[in-house]
Design a protein around this motif. Structure first.
Motif, PDB file in Angstrom:
ATOM      1  N   MET A 165       1.020  -1.335  -0.010  1.00  0.00           N
ATOM      2  CA  MET A 165       0.111  -0.075   0.061  1.00  0.00           C
ATOM      3  C   MET A 165       0.827   1.248   0.062  1.00  0.00           C
ATOM      4  N   SER A 166       0.486   2.175  -0.810  1.00  0.00           N
ATOM      5  CA  SER A 166       1.394   3.270  -0.771  1.00  0.00           C
ATOM      6  C   SER A 166       0.550   4.439   0.032  1.00  0.00           C
ATOM      7  N   GLN A 167       1.174   5.564   0.576  1.00  0.00           N
ATOM      8  CA  GLN A 167       0.856   6.527   1.293  1.00  0.00           C
ATOM      9  C   GLN A 167       0.172   7.598   0.527  1.00  0.00           C
ATOM     10  N   ASN A 168      -0.716   8.301   0.863  1.00  0.00           N
ATOM     11  CA  ASN A 168      -1.113   9.664   0.188  1.00  0.00           C
ATOM     12  C   ASN A 168      -0.153  10.333  -0.167  1.00  0.00           C
ATOM     13  N   PRO A 169       0.040  10.802  -1.571  1.00  0.00           N
ATOM     14  CA  PRO A 169       1.101  11.550  -1.793  1.00  0.00           C
ATOM     15  C   PRO A 169       1.023  12.994  -1.342  1.00  0.00           C
ATOM     16  N   ALA A 170      -0.356  13.425  -0.851  1.00  0.00           N
ATOM     17  CA  ALA A 170      -0.162  14.639  -0.305  1.00  0.00           C
ATOM     18  C   ALA A 170      -0.063  14.700   1.190  1.00  0.00           C
ATOM     19  N   PHE A 171       0.150  13.495   1.775  1.00  0.00           N
ATOM     20  CA  PHE A 171       0.590  13.384   3.327  1.00  0.00           C
ATOM     21  C   PHE A 171       2.007  13.911   3.510  1.00  0.00           C
ATOM     22  N   ASP A 172       2.519  14.642   4.401  1.00  0.00           N
ATOM     23  CA  ASP A 172       3.757  14.907   4.874  1.00  0.00           C
ATOM     24  C   ASP A 172       3.997  14.660   6.242  1.00  0.00           C
ATOM     25  N   SER A 173       4.755  13.548   6.542  1.00  0.00           N
ATOM     26  CA  SER A 173       4.669  13.010   7.827  1.00  0.00           C
ATOM     27  C   SER A 173       5.465  14.055   8.812  1.00  0.00           C
ATOM     28  N   SER A 174       6.203  15.186   8.091  1.00  0.00           N
ATOM     29  CA  SER A 174       6.833  16.338   9.137  1.00  0.00           C
ATOM     30  C   SER A 174       5.823  17.056   9.477  1.00  0.00           C
ATOM     31  N   ILE A 175       4.615  17.300   8.765  1.00  0.00           N
ATOM     32  CA  ILE A 175       3.409  18.276   9.363  1.00  0.00           C
ATOM     33  C   ILE A 175       2.810  17.391  10.560  1.00  0.00           C
ATOM     34  N   PRO A 176       2.603  18.210  11.567  1.00  0.00           N
ATOM     35  CA  PRO A 176       1.979  17.374  12.785  1.00  0.00           C
ATOM     36  C   PRO A 176       0.535  17.335  12.572  1.00  0.00           C
ATOM     37  N   VAL A 177      -0.206  16.375  12.939  1.00  0.00           N
ATOM     38  CA  VAL A 177      -1.692  16.185  12.888  1.00  0.00           C
ATOM     39  C   VAL A 177      -2.208  17.026  13.975  1.00  0.00           C
ATOM     40  N   LEU A 178      -3.523  17.223  14.075  1.00  0.00           N
ATOM     41  CA  LEU A 178      -4.233  17.965  14.836  1.00  0.00           C
ATOM     42  C   LEU A 178      -4.143  17.546  16.435  1.00  0.00           C
ATOM     43  N   THR A 179      -4.204  16.046  16.522  1.00  0.00           N
ATOM     44  CA  THR A 179      -4.014  15.470  17.734  1.00  0.00           C
ATOM     45  C   THR A 179      -2.762  15.464  18.333  1.00  0.00           C
ATOM     46  N   GLU A 180      -1.626  15.779  17.678  1.00  0.00           N
ATOM     47  CA  GLU A 180      -0.426  15.869  18.021  1.00  0.00           C
ATOM     48  C   GLU A 180      -0.204  17.246  18.708  1.00  0.00           C
ATOM     49  N   VAL A 181      -0.830  18.397  18.059  1.00  0.00           N
ATOM     50  CA  VAL A 181      -0.711  19.567  18.447  1.00  0.00           C
ATOM     51  C   VAL A 181      -1.547  19.778  19.567  1.00  0.00           C
ATOM     52  N   VAL A 182      -2.848  19.520  19.557  1.00  0.00           N
ATOM     53  CA  VAL A 182      -3.853  19.814  20.706  1.00  0.00           C
ATOM     54  C   VAL A 182      -3.464  19.135  22.093  1.00  0.00           C
ATOM     55  N   LEU A 183      -2.805  17.568  22.141  1.00  0.00           N
ATOM     56  CA  LEU A 183      -2.691  16.744  23.207  1.00  0.00           C
ATOM     57  C   LEU A 183      -1.355  17.528  23.820  1.00  0.00           C
ATOM     58  N   ASP A 184      -1.927  18.471  24.860  1.00  0.00           N
ATOM     59  CA  ASP A 184      -0.821  19.194  25.628  1.00  0.00           C
ATOM     60  C   ASP A 184      -1.258  18.548  26.972  1.00  0.00           C
ATOM     61  N   PRO A 185      -0.268  18.269  27.782  1.00  0.00           N
ATOM     62  CA  PRO A 185      -0.387  17.992  29.115  1.00  0.00           C
ATOM     63  C   PRO A 185      -1.115  18.859  30.059  1.00  0.00           C
ATOM     64  N   LEU A 186      -1.012  20.286  29.783  1.00  0.00           N
ATOM     65  CA  LEU A 186      -1.703  21.066  30.632  1.00  0.00           C
ATOM     66  C   LEU A 186      -3.241  20.975  30.248  1.00  0.00           C
ATOM     67  N   VAL A 187      -3.679  20.669  29.189  1.00  0.00           N
ATOM     68  CA  VAL A 187      -5.079  20.345  28.670  1.00  0.00           C
ATOM     69  C   VAL A 187      -5.557  19.218  29.279  1.00  0.00           C
ATOM     70  N   LEU A 188      -4.607  18.094  29.284  1.00  0.00           N
ATOM     71  CA  LEU A 188      -5.392  16.742  29.693  1.00  0.00           C
ATOM     72  C   LEU A 188      -5.362  16.748  31.288  1.00  0.00           C
ATOM     73  N   GLU A 189      -5.088  17.720  32.123  1.00  0.00           N
ATOM     74  CA  GLU A 189      -4.856  17.656  33.453  1.00  0.00           C
ATOM     75  C   GLU A 189      -6.426  17.214  33.894  1.00  0.00           C
ATOM     76  N   PRO A 190      -6.753  16.278  34.947  1.00  0.00           N
ATOM     77  CA  PRO A 190      -8.092  16.207  35.342  1.00  0.00           C
ATOM     78  C   PRO A 190      -8.445  17.393  36.028  1.00  0.00           C
ATOM     79  N   VAL A 191      -9.981  17.740  36.022  1.00  0.00           N
ATOM     80  CA  VAL A 191     -10.511  18.801  36.815  1.00  0.00           C
ATOM     81  C   VAL A 191     -10.791  18.083  37.962  1.00  0.00           C
TER      82      VAL A 191
END
Length: 110
Positions: free
Chosen positions: A1-27
């Motif tokens: 299987m080939s990867q999507n040519p438009a996909f660049d693995s060096s560009i972070p996906v949204l979950t890699e950017v949003v998952l922040d330890p400060l955001v994930l702290e339990p209330v």
């Protein structure tokens, strides 16, 4: 299987950017252990509203940090191309002026 040519693995996906330890702290008061235990006295649970501006700022900073080297490379490439165009334009202009002056001198002497 080939990867999507438009996909660049060096560009972070949204979950890699949003998952922040400060955001994930339990209330406090929202964990499963705390909610299962009966409350001794009825205290209103106040959940902190997320600071959307701060979250947006942190995401933007993180994206810029992760993409900065790629942004720099694109800017350097654009500047190099523009510099080369300017250099060629100046060279052509100087050659034309010199050719005109040489022609003027040659025809003026004859």
């Amino acid at each position: 299987m080939s990867q999507n040519p438009a996909f660049d693995s060096s560009i972070p996906v949204l979950t890699e950017v949003v998952l922040d330890p400060l955001v994930l702290e339990p209330v406090p008061g929202s964990g499963p252990a705390e909610s299962a235990a009966p409350a001794a006295e009825p205290a209103p649970v106040q959940e902190a509203a997320p600071d959307w501006d701060e979250l947006e700022r942190r995401i933007a900073e993180r994206v810029v940090q992760q993409l900065q080297s790629q942004i720099d490379a694109v800017v350097r490439g654009a500047l190099a191309a523009t510099n080369e165009q300017i250099r060629q334009g100046v060279r052509q202009a100087v050659e034309q002026v010199v050719a005109q002056q040489v022609a003027a001198v040659q025809f003026g002497q004859k």
